[in-house]
Design a protein around this motif. Structure first.
Motif, PDB file in Angstrom:
ATOM      1  N   GLN A   1      -9.548  11.193  -6.033  1.00  0.00           N
ATOM      2  CA  GLN A   1      -8.692  11.179  -7.219  1.00  0.00           C
ATOM      3  C   GLN A   1      -8.434  12.609  -7.679  1.00  0.00           C
TER       4      GLN A   1
ATOM      5  N   ASP B   1      -2.998   0.144  -0.140  1.00  0.00           N
ATOM      6  CA  ASP B   1      -3.548  -0.708  -1.203  1.00  0.00           C
ATOM      7  C   ASP B   1      -2.782  -0.525  -2.511  1.00  0.00           C
ATOM      8  N   LEU B   2      -2.439   0.726  -2.801  1.00  0.00           N
ATOM      9  CA  LEU B   2      -1.689   1.004  -4.029  1.00  0.00           C
ATOM     10  C   LEU B   2      -0.310   0.345  -3.966  1.00  0.00           C
TER      11      LEU B   2
ATOM     12  N   HIS C   1     -11.760  -4.236  -1.785  1.00  0.00           N
ATOM     13  CA  HIS C   1     -11.086  -5.085  -0.804  1.00  0.00           C
ATOM     14  C   HIS C   1     -11.286  -6.574  -1.084  1.00  0.00           C
TER      15      HIS C   1
ATOM     16  N   VAL D   1      -8.143   7.088   2.741  1.00  0.00           N
ATOM     17  CA  VAL D   1      -7.828   7.144   1.305  1.00  0.00           C
ATOM     18  C   VAL D   1      -7.916   5.774   0.647  1.00  0.00           C
ATOM     19  N   THR D   2      -7.874   4.708   1.435  1.00  0.00           N
ATOM     20  CA  THR D   2      -8.070   3.378   0.846  1.00  0.00           C
ATOM     21  C   THR D   2      -9.533   2.963   0.893  1.00  0.00           C
ATOM     22  N   GLY D   3     -10.399   3.865   1.384  1.00  0.00           N
ATOM     23  CA  GLY D   3     -11.833   3.582   1.348  1.00  0.00           C
ATOM     24  C   GLY D   3     -12.297   2.639   2.438  1.00  0.00           C
TER      25      GLY D   3
ATOM     26  N   ALA E   1      -5.329   3.455  -3.339  1.00  0.00           N
ATOM     27  CA  ALA E   1      -4.398   4.462  -2.831  1.00  0.00           C
ATOM     28  C   ALA E   1      -3.646   3.904  -1.632  1.00  0.00           C
ATOM     29  N   ALA E   2      -2.609   4.632  -1.259  1.00  0.00           N
ATOM     30  CA  ALA E   2      -1.836   4.376  -0.034  1.00  0.00           C
ATOM     31  C   ALA E   2      -1.433   2.894   0.074  1.00  0.00           C
TER      32      ALA E   2
ATOM     33  N   ILE F   1       0.465  11.577   0.923  1.00  0.00           N
ATOM     34  CA  ILE F   1      -0.849  11.206   1.464  1.00  0.00           C
ATOM     35  C   ILE F   1      -1.438  10.017   0.694  1.00  0.00           C
ATOM     36  N   PHE F   2      -1.209   9.991  -0.609  1.00  0.00           N
ATOM     37  CA  PHE F   2      -1.854   8.943  -1.407  1.00  0.00           C
ATOM     38  C   PHE F   2      -0.990   7.712  -1.649  1.00  0.00           C
ATOM     39  N   THR F   3       0.290   7.767  -1.272  1.00  0.00           N
ATOM     40  CA  THR F   3       1.074   6.533  -1.399  1.00  0.00           C
ATOM     41  C   THR F   3       1.518   6.020  -0.047  1.00  0.00           C
TER      42      THR F   3
END
Lengths: 219, 309
Positions: free
Chosen positions: B265, A76-77, A6, B304-306, A73-74, B291-293
């Motif tokens: 991952q 952030d990606l 982040h 999923v973005t931590g 991911a999500a 879910i991941f995008t």
């Protein structure tokens, strides 16, 4: 690279915002040089492109590092992939502005150059559109992004009008052909800048919603 | 370069594939007398908040959980979870520690039964049969649903005997029957080439990654329909992990795989669908790429973005 995802993402956003601000300044200078017929200002605009190019490479390098090291991911990606695309759009915008400035140089040196009212209008509109685009991206403002998408129609219409007027003027007076062609090329580059702004605006919507709105011509 | 008016971004969520992108799943041929109906049963109305599992209307999902709650004493570890898992798919369960994903995985083959005070409510249908039906034959259930644990746990026997263990219990004793079965399972588990010259040596002499693939081969030997995997790679190095992940991709044409993983991952790489659990609830269940995008739920996005977990 001890920093977390982040922090890296925030840093990337800041660098892109800084680069976008340089692009904004470059475009304003190039447009102003056309308005004033000022060769010095045009030179200044051309020179400042080197900084934008270096910033672009740096943003891309950081974004690739971030992908490799943090595997975002999500949301952030979506943000990182979009930054890579938008970065390239901003760099192209700067190139278009440099093209404008390079057209201004010979016009300014020949003296007495005055842009047509439509050229002033398209220049002013594009500067405003770019400012809104950068603001929409920095603030993730989807409403403003949609406004940018709408304003592209105005720029397109102005560009086509300028082309027609310049062709007609050249038919009337062949001696002005060179200046008229330069006006067309300046308008063309400004119109390209607005196109890149619409790309960025579409990406603002994508980051926010995950929806790719490119090529959708619905209301 | 005319770009017309921008589309309205307010209807963002409406464009989702109504079918959820379910892969074409082929009906399994009937197996007489094994108590597992193969004909597609009509899908019952789904309850619970996340029931809308993406499956085709024509074929009932192999695993259908309906408002499943799992209690440890008074504590509700799983809260009314409804989920459909189609045959020949890989589903990953993700979520922070203690969110209930392993508990839910184990409730599919009743592995929680032995925990004192553990109680399960709701319906867990596998192949249309409720696994918690008192008439359920546990031997059949465990044969049909294989389990692979976090730590490789081969029996202290030879490689061959590990794989032959289950079939022998089922009454297959002749070498002529066992040999091809053992070879087939070791091949499917992508470990045949490494073991074919040492089949009668101790399984404990294998590396961790090899042991885990042997455990998968052992699970395959009873010809299950479903493989449950509880963090199958967490004790393995990256190369062994890669081999297991490749293996999972290859196995899904014959089996239905449900896995718990802490490695997001890995969930993204190997699964078709991902279920996100949090505090015992199923928060979101969708195609893995969504879910991941572009997850629908903010908590899923944050996980999923931590941002937490």
């Amino acid at each position: 690279m001890a920093r977390n995802l982040h922090e890296s993402l925030a840093d990337l956003r800041t660098r892109l915002a800084r680069m976008a601000a340089s692009v904004q300044a470059l475009v304003e200078r190039a447009v102003e040089s056309a308005f004033q017929g000022d060769a010095g200002m045009a030179q200044e605009a051309i020179r400042s492109d080197a900084r934008v190019d270096a910033d672009e490479v740096e943003v891309e390098r950081l974004a690739i590092d971030l992908l490799a090291l943090h595997q975002p991911a999500a949301s952030d990606l979506r943000l990182v992939t979009t930054i890579i695309k938008v970065n390239s759009d901003f760099e192209r915008i700067a190139d278009c502005a440099v093209n404008v400035a390079q057209r201004v140089l010979p016009l300014a040196r020949s003296g007495g150059y005055r842009p047509t009212p439509d050229l002033r209008l398209i220049g002013g509109t594009v500067v405003t559109t770019l400012r809104d685009t950068i603001k929409a991206f920095n603030l993730s403002d989807v409403d403003l992004a949609r406004q940018v998408l709408r304003s592209d129609d105005v720029v397109d219409a102005l560009y086509h009008q300028i082309v027609q007027d310049m062709l007609a003027a050249t038919e009337r007076d062949g001696s002005a052909a060179s200046t008229n062609l330069s006006n067309i090329m300046i308008a063309k580059n400004l119109e390209r800048i607005a196109d890149h702004c619409t790309n960025v605006a579409e990406d603002v919507i994508y980051v926010h919603s995950g929806r790719i709105v490119r090529h959708l011509h619905a209301v | 370069m005319s770009r017309l008016t921008a589309p309205d971004p307010s209807d963002v969520r409406t464009a989702r594939d109504a079918n959820g992108g379910a892969p074409p799943s082929t009906p399994r041929p009937g197996r007489a007398g094994d108590g597992w109906p193969s004909a597609p049963a009509p899908a019952p109305a789904t309850g619970g908040r996340a029931a809308a599992a993406p499956t085709s209307a024509a074929v009932a999902p192999l695993i259908q959980a309906r408002n499943v709650s799992v209690y440890y004493g008074r504590h509700e570890a799983i809260k009314k979870v409804s989920v459909d898992i189609p045959e020949h798919s890989v589903v990953a369960f993700i979520g922070p520690s203690g969110c209930g994903k392993s508990t839910f995985l184990r409730s599919i083959n009743r592995l929680n039964d032995l925990i004192p005070g553990c109680r399960v409510t709701g319906e867990m249908l596998v192949g249309g049969t409720d696994v918690y039906d008192p008439r359920q034959d546990m031997v059949t259930l465990r044969r049909e649903i294989g389990l692979v644990f976090q730590k490789p746990n081969p029996f202290p026997k030879s490689i061959y005997d590990n794989v032959a263990y289950g079939p022998r219990l089922q009454g297959i004793k002749r070498r002529a029957d066992l040999d091809p079965l053992v070879e087939d399972c070791l091949r499917k588990a992508a470990i045949w080439d490494e073991t074919k010259d040492r089949l009668h040596q101790s399984a404990l002499g294998l590396s961790g990654g090899q042991q885990q693939r042997l455990c998968i081969a052992r699970a395959l030997a009873t010809k299950p329909r479903i493989l449950l995997m509880d963090e199958p790679c967490s004790a393995l190095d990256p190369i062994a992990t890669r081999k297991i992940e490749d293996l999972i991709g290859g196995l899904k044409s014959s089996y239905t795989i449900v896995m718990v993983t802490h490695n997001m991952q890995q969930a993204a790489r190997v699964s078709d669908r991902t279920a996100f659990f949090y505090l015992g609830s199923l928060i979101e269940y969708d195609r893995t790429s969504e879910i991941f995008t572009n997850p629908s739920n903010q908590q899923t996005n944050d996980y999923v973005t931590g941002r937490f977990g």
